[in-house]
Design an enzyme around this catalytic site. Structure first.
Site, PDB file in Angstrom:
ATOM      1  N   TYR A 184      84.677-114.398  61.205  1.00  0.00           N
ATOM      2  CA  TYR A 184      83.686-113.364  60.945  1.00  0.00           C
ATOM      3  C   TYR A 184      83.800-112.781  59.535  1.00  0.00           C
ATOM      4  O   TYR A 184      82.879-112.086  59.079  1.00  0.00           O
ATOM      5  CB  TYR A 184      83.805-112.217  61.955  1.00  0.00           C
ATOM      6  N   HIS A 215      89.219-119.638  69.196  1.00  0.00           N
ATOM      7  CA  HIS A 215      87.795-119.304  69.066  1.00  0.00           C
ATOM      8  C   HIS A 215      86.906-120.406  69.651  1.00  0.00           C
ATOM      9  O   HIS A 215      85.976-120.138  70.403  1.00  0.00           O
ATOM     10  CB  HIS A 215      87.458-119.069  67.594  1.00  0.00           C
TER      11      HIS A 215
END
Length: 273
Positions: A47, A105
């Site tokens: 991110y 992730h």
């Protein structure tokens, strides 16, 4: 805020997602979220906002033990040495001594799952993360992690909203006492304009988006992590936790199409495996 227990953790059932909030613009957004009452913050190395999240936490004045912070290792870093470097970098950017949850992730195509999970377990044993988890695993992978490798998986984070069926995964996770963390709970904004959800919302004096969140929180073992940049939307999402759906509402939502998956990167696993 209602919480859910998994292992030694208690997780606020409504968290704050930070996907697509890169750079310094993320800091005031997270500061606002913390001010209105969020205590569960979800980020990831991909991110590119861990430093902003860390700065918001540092300036909040909230005691560390009152916060639940998740970050994640990207699928390109799933070798033991790379995981350790990625984790150390994430912790440094967050300016924290530990995170509450460290997650894979996405699985990589050539993942050595046993070695990866052993590395994550090592971080947990060192006290650098309180728990470990996975994201975007199909049924084959989650069963391998839980039943074959016997890793201490605290959570499984997947796309989940009123337009995507996750009943098989949810049933499996409930049987193992593993919470399902729903990302994209508003179907990337589509829930806000859905006519069925809007009709149910009018009945409850709520928005369609609030009904989508309430539907997730109405289910045992589900945590939701909506994101919202505007303070009013952050508060609205929090208020969704107060909505009590009835059987008519549940039946109407159950009748919506459940085959709409919106997060489909080229490296995703085969979902039906």
């Amino acid at each position: 805020m209602e919480k859910i227990s998994t292992g030694d953790l208690t997780i606020p059932r409504l968290g704050f997602g930070t996907f697509r909030m890169p750079g310094g613009d993320c800091q005031p957004v997270v500061e606002s979220a913390l001010e209105v009452g969020y205590r569960h913050i979800d980020t990831a190395e991909m991110y590119q906002n861990e430093d902003a999240v860390g700065a918001a936490i540092a300036g909040s004045g909230i005691a560390r033990h009152d916060l639940y912070v998740t970050t994640k290792v990207w699928h390109e870093n799933l070798k033991p040495d790379a995981i350790r470097r990625a984790f150390d970098n994430s912790l440094k950017k967050l300016s924290l001594d530990y995170v509450d949850l460290y997650m894979i992730h996405w699985p990589s195509r050539d993942i050595n799952l046993a070695a990866v999970l052993e590395t994550l377990e090592g971080l947990r044993e060192e006290g650098l993360t309180r728990a470990i988890g996975v994201c975007n695993f199909n049924m084959h992978l989650i069963k391998a992690a839980v039943e074959e490798i016997r890793a201490s998986i605290a959570c499984h984070q997947v796309e989940y909203h009123p337009f995507l069926d996750q009943s098989a995964m949810l049933t499996y996770l409930r049987g193992k006492n593993i919470p399902l963390v729903a990302y994209a709970p508003l179907a990337q904004g589509r829930a806000a304009t859905n006519a069925v959800l809007a009709r149910i919302g009018r009945k409850h004096g709520a928005t369609a988006a609030q009904i989508a969140i309430a539907w997730l929180l109405d289910q045992d073992g589900v945590v939701a992590i909506p994101k919202a940049q505007r303070r009013e939307s952050q508060q609205s999402n929090l208020d969704a936790a107060k909505i009590q759906l009835d059987d008519d509402d549940r039946n109407a939502i159950a009748a919506l199409p459940k085959d709409q998956r919106f997060v489909t990167p080229p490296f995703a696993p085969q979902w039906d495996a």
